[in-house]
Design a protein around this motif. Structure first.
Motif, short mmCIF file in Angstrom:
data_model
loop_
_atom_site.label_atom_id
_atom_site.label_comp_id
_atom_site.label_asym_id
_atom_site.label_seq_id
_atom_site.Cartn_x
_atom_site.Cartn_y
_atom_site.Cartn_z
N ILE A 165 1.76 -135.96 -6.49
CA ILE A 165 2.86 -135.55 -5.80
C ILE A 165 3.73 -137.00 -6.63
O ILE A 165 4.88 -136.07 -7.07
CB ILE A 165 3.38 -134.83 -4.71
N ASN A 166 3.47 -138.03 -6.01
CA ASN A 166 4.61 -139.65 -6.12
C ASN A 166 4.32 -139.38 -7.52
O ASN A 166 5.98 -139.87 -8.62
CB ASN A 166 3.61 -140.01 -5.42
N LYS A 167 3.11 -138.98 -8.42
CA LYS A 167 2.84 -139.55 -9.53
C LYS A 167 3.67 -138.60 -10.78
O LYS A 167 4.72 -139.60 -11.65
CB LYS A 167 1.46 -139.64 -9.88
N SER A 168 3.98 -137.63 -10.85
CA SER A 168 4.46 -136.85 -10.85
C SER A 168 6.17 -136.81 -11.12
O SER A 168 7.09 -136.18 -11.93
CB SER A 168 3.99 -135.36 -10.42
N LEU A 169 6.48 -136.71 -9.53
CA LEU A 169 8.37 -136.18 -9.07
C LEU A 169 9.33 -137.71 -9.21
O LEU A 169 10.10 -138.03 -8.79
CB LEU A 169 7.97 -135.06 -7.91
N SER A 170 8.10 -138.59 -8.99
CA SER A 170 9.09 -140.37 -8.98
C SER A 170 9.08 -140.20 -7.34
O SER A 170 10.03 -140.64 -7.50
CB SER A 170 9.61 -141.08 -9.93
N TRP A 171 7.84 -139.80 -7.07
CA TRP A 171 8.35 -139.81 -5.00
C TRP A 171 7.50 -140.97 -4.44
O TRP A 171 7.26 -141.70 -5.11
CB TRP A 171 8.25 -139.14 -5.06
N ASP A 172 8.44 -141.31 -3.17
CA ASP A 172 7.22 -142.18 -2.65
C ASP A 172 6.86 -141.49 -0.81
O ASP A 172 7.15 -142.17 -0.20
CB ASP A 172 7.79 -143.40 -2.07
N LEU A 173 6.53 -140.24 -1.46
CA LEU A 173 5.80 -140.77 0.22
C LEU A 173 4.76 -141.10 0.66
O LEU A 173 3.96 -141.04 -0.04
CB LEU A 173 5.26 -138.26 -0.06
N PRO A 174 4.51 -140.86 1.93
CA PRO A 174 3.76 -141.75 2.65
C PRO A 174 2.18 -141.47 1.89
O PRO A 174 1.13 -140.32 1.85
CB PRO A 174 3.43 -141.75 3.99
N THR A 175 1.35 -142.24 1.73
CA THR A 175 -0.37 -141.92 0.69
C THR A 175 -1.14 -143.40 1.98
O THR A 175 -2.29 -142.74 1.05
CB THR A 175 0.11 -142.80 -0.05
N ASP A 176 -0.49 -143.87 3.07
CA ASP A 176 -1.61 -144.82 3.70
C ASP A 176 -2.35 -143.76 4.82
O ASP A 176 -3.53 -144.44 5.46
CB ASP A 176 -0.91 -145.81 4.05
N GLY A 177 -2.15 -142.31 4.82
CA GLY A 177 -2.90 -141.48 5.94
C GLY A 177 -3.41 -140.46 4.93
O GLY A 177 -4.49 -140.63 4.37
N PRO A 178 -3.00 -139.29 5.42
CA PRO A 178 -3.85 -138.03 5.01
C PRO A 178 -3.51 -138.39 3.13
O PRO A 178 -2.80 -138.25 2.58
CB PRO A 178 -3.06 -137.14 4.98
N LYS A 179 -4.32 -137.52 2.65
CA LYS A 179 -4.62 -137.30 1.33
C LYS A 179 -3.81 -136.51 0.60
O LYS A 179 -2.83 -136.36 -0.57
CB LYS A 179 -5.61 -137.43 0.52
N THR A 180 -3.67 -135.48 1.10
CA THR A 180 -2.74 -133.48 1.00
C THR A 180 -1.95 -133.98 1.23
O THR A 180 -1.48 -134.24 2.59
CB THR A 180 -4.09 -132.09 0.85
N LEU A 181 -0.77 -133.24 0.96
CA LEU A 181 0.43 -132.25 1.75
C LEU A 181 0.15 -131.60 2.32
O LEU A 181 0.87 -132.27 4.11
CB LEU A 181 1.25 -131.50 0.66
N ASN A 182 -1.27 -130.93 2.47
CA ASN A 182 -1.06 -130.18 4.01
C ASN A 182 -1.78 -130.51 5.26
O ASN A 182 -1.28 -130.77 6.59
CB ASN A 182 -2.49 -129.22 3.57
N GLY A 183 -2.31 -132.16 4.75
CA GLY A 183 -2.96 -133.31 5.74
C GLY A 183 -1.60 -134.20 6.56
O GLY A 183 -1.66 -134.24 7.73
N LEU A 184 -0.61 -134.11 5.56
CA LEU A 184 0.33 -135.19 5.92
C LEU A 184 1.14 -134.39 6.67
O LEU A 184 2.00 -134.93 7.78
CB LEU A 184 1.07 -135.43 4.63
N ILE A 185 1.57 -132.75 6.41
CA ILE A 185 2.34 -132.23 7.27
C ILE A 185 1.35 -132.02 8.70
O ILE A 185 2.52 -132.31 9.65
CB ILE A 185 2.91 -131.14 6.60
N ILE A 186 0.40 -131.06 8.36
CA ILE A 186 0.17 -131.56 9.82
C ILE A 186 -0.53 -132.62 11.04
O ILE A 186 -0.04 -132.19 12.24
CB ILE A 186 -1.35 -131.18 10.05
#
Length: 394
Positions: A329-350
């Protein structure tokens, strides 16, 4: 001489550029180079000062000393220091390479004097605990090289910049960041009927498939479709014949850096491996293609378009499949969602909610508003994300 780009200089030396070779030889011993330049510079300045003072005293008497000092200071400062050194700093190669032809014989002629001056100077430096050799290390660290690639600008095409940065980042990314997760693995379950297995084989778009008994953790090998084609030609496609042509599975620890794994794939002559955790449970699959895509980008445009999990909306938000990796997601949209924890968006939300939501929720993570749209069982299926205006965003 000191403003020369050392890396460009080395390149020109390899191209057998005569001026570059002489300049490089002089820069190999910077104390001698500085010595001969400053000896000549100070000799000329002092000589000019002495002559100007004698002339001024004869013309204006004692007041001539002040006049000569003021006038000569302005002349030397403008015409002998600031102007020529500014030009040399702006165009170092145009000045340094011709100057090297003059400085080389001058260094030979004045070597005894240069040696004496440098010996005294180096002795004084040692008294203060300083090494005359100094820090002559001109090697670049990974971060410095990454900055150099970024600053290349128009000199380096965007595509090549991206590839070089991808290579530099291989050691910062591990296989669990790019693997195909366990739930998405396409494989051959030998517990199924032969017709079901053949149907799966006829519809797959992969050339290598894991073969297992009931569960992916009971993997027995990797089937190459080339070997299956041979069985089909011979009319001997059975579970037993499939087991005879598979290759033993290859396992990869989840924390293996991509740079290391790329070399391991080469060493083991492999293209696919099963990523396992510390307990030996299969977490997913990593392939050579996945690693190469980190360097060159998506290898198949058609595949990327057909399997796109990010859908742009007219209001600036995006509908995103929650199983997508945050790095993608970060690579496609040039965003900086945190990547130091869960690997997927589902994991990040939970992880942020610290629970599995019973209904759709809305939350703010690192300056991004995330709304869950679809949920199935204990997983979030789809989410809507919009980037909020952040005052501190660069």
């Amino acid at each position: 001489m000191m403003s020369l780009n050392r890396y460009r200089l080395k390149h020109l030396v390899k191209q057998n550029h005569r001026g570059a070779r002489k300049a490089s030889k002089l820069l190999d011993q910077p104390d001698r180079l500085i010595g001969v330049i400053l000896i000549g510079n100070n000799f000329v300045n002092i000589l000019a000062s002495a002559i100007a003072t004698v002339i001024a005293v004869r013309l204006w008497g004692d007041a001539g000393i002040v006049i000569a000092t003021a006038a000569l200071t302005i002349v030397i400062l403008i015409f002998a220091e600031v102007s020529p050194k500014t030009v040399a700093a702006l165009y170092p190669e145009k000045i340094a390479f011709p100057a090297a032809y003059i400085l080389t014989p001058l260094l030979t002629l004045t070597y005894p004097l240069v040696w004496i001056v440098n010996s005294i100077t180096n002795g004084l430096l040692k008294l203060f605990g300083l090494s005359p050799d100094g820090n002559s290390n001109h090697h670049l660290s990974t971060e410095e090289l990454r900055t150099l690639v970024h600053e290349a600008g128009a000199l380096l095409p965007k595509r090549k910049q991206s590839m070089l940065l991808g290579v530099l980042e291989l050691n910062d990314v591990t296989v669990d960041d790019i693997m195909i997760p366990k739930n998405d693995i396409q494989g051959i379950n030998l517990d199924l009927e032969l017709d079901q297995i053949l149907d799966r084989l006829s519809t797959t778009n992969h050339t290598r498939l894991p073969v297992y008994n009931g569960d992916i953790n009971k993997v027995v090998g990797i089937l190459h479709m080339r070997n299956l084609a041979q069985l089909i030609q011979q009319g001997k496609v059975t579970k037993a014949s499939i087991l005879q042509v598979i290759r033993e599975p290859y396992f990869i620890p989840e924390s293996t850096p991509l740079q290391t794994q790329l070399l391991n794939f080469q060493k083991e002559s492999r293209r696919i491996g099963l990523v396992v955790d510390e307990y030996g449970d299969v977490l997913g699959i990593a392939t050579l293609e996945d690693i190469l895509e980190e360097i060159v980008g998506e290898l198949s445009t058609e595949h990327r378009e057909e399997n796109s999990d990010i859908h742009a909306q007219e209001d600036g938000s995006y509908f995103i499949e929650a199983s997508v990796y945050i790095r993608d997601i970060n690579k496609s949209l040039s965003w900086d969602l945190p990547t130091d924890g869960p690997k997927t968006l589902n994991g990040l939300i939970i992880e942020t909610l610290e629970s599995i939501p019973d209904a759709n929720v809305c939350l703010n993570i690192n300056g991004y508003r995330i709304e869950t749209l679809q949920m199935t069982d204990n997983l979030i299926k789809t989410a809507r994300i919009i980037e909020l205006d952040r005052p501190n965003k660069p």
